[in-house]
Design a protein around this motif. Structure first.
Motif, short mmCIF file in Angstrom:
data_model
loop_
_atom_site.label_atom_id
_atom_site.label_comp_id
_atom_site.label_asym_id
_atom_site.label_seq_id
_atom_site.Cartn_x
_atom_site.Cartn_y
_atom_site.Cartn_z
N GLN A 1 29.26 -30.17 74.97
CA GLN A 1 27.80 -30.20 75.08
C GLN A 1 27.35 -30.07 76.53
N ALA A 2 28.00 -30.82 77.40
CA ALA A 2 27.61 -30.80 78.82
C ALA A 2 27.88 -29.42 79.43
N ARG B 1 28.02 -26.49 77.87
CA ARG B 1 27.05 -25.52 77.33
C ARG B 1 25.67 -25.73 77.94
N ALA B 2 25.28 -26.99 78.11
CA ALA B 2 23.98 -27.29 78.72
C ALA B 2 23.91 -26.79 80.16
N SER B 3 25.06 -26.75 80.82
CA SER B 3 25.09 -26.26 82.21
C SER B 3 24.99 -24.74 82.27
N GLY B 4 25.19 -24.08 81.12
CA GLY B 4 25.12 -22.63 81.08
C GLY B 4 26.34 -21.94 81.65
#
Length: 97
Positions: free
Chosen positions: A23-24, A26-29
């Motif tokens: 999740q982290a 993916r959230a960072s792109g």
């Protein structure tokens, strides 16, 4: 070298770590490749942790990944404390059945 069998609680924590890291990231792109390179670990290590194949990764690996993702170890492992605090209650509930 044989692989040791993990107890269900350790497996569950490994899955939660995998989910939190994924999740982290993916959230960072950023891709697993970019995070791996920045953290100084192999992309296979990142993928193995994210897929739950490595339920108990090395501390310094997790610390490097957390740093790259802008997470403290406390943030990353907050679920472990909550999971461990629930274990005695679960054991009591199982024995009462």
């Amino acid at each position: 070298m044989s692989r040791r069998r993990l107890d269900p609680a350790a497996q569950r924590r490994g899955q939660m770590l995998a989910s939190r890291l994924t999740q982290a990231r993916r959230a960072s792109g950023r891709s697993a490749e970019v995070i791996a390179r920045s953290a100084g670990v192999s992309v296979e290590t990142v993928r193995s942790i994210e897929k739950g194949r490595t339920a108990t990764p090395e501390f310094f690996t997790v610390a490097a990944l957390a740093t790259e993702l802008g997470l403290s170890l406390d943030e990353l492992y907050a679920f472990v404390r909550s999971d461990r605090s629930a274990e005695p209650e679960q054991a009591s509930a199982d024995s009462a059945s």
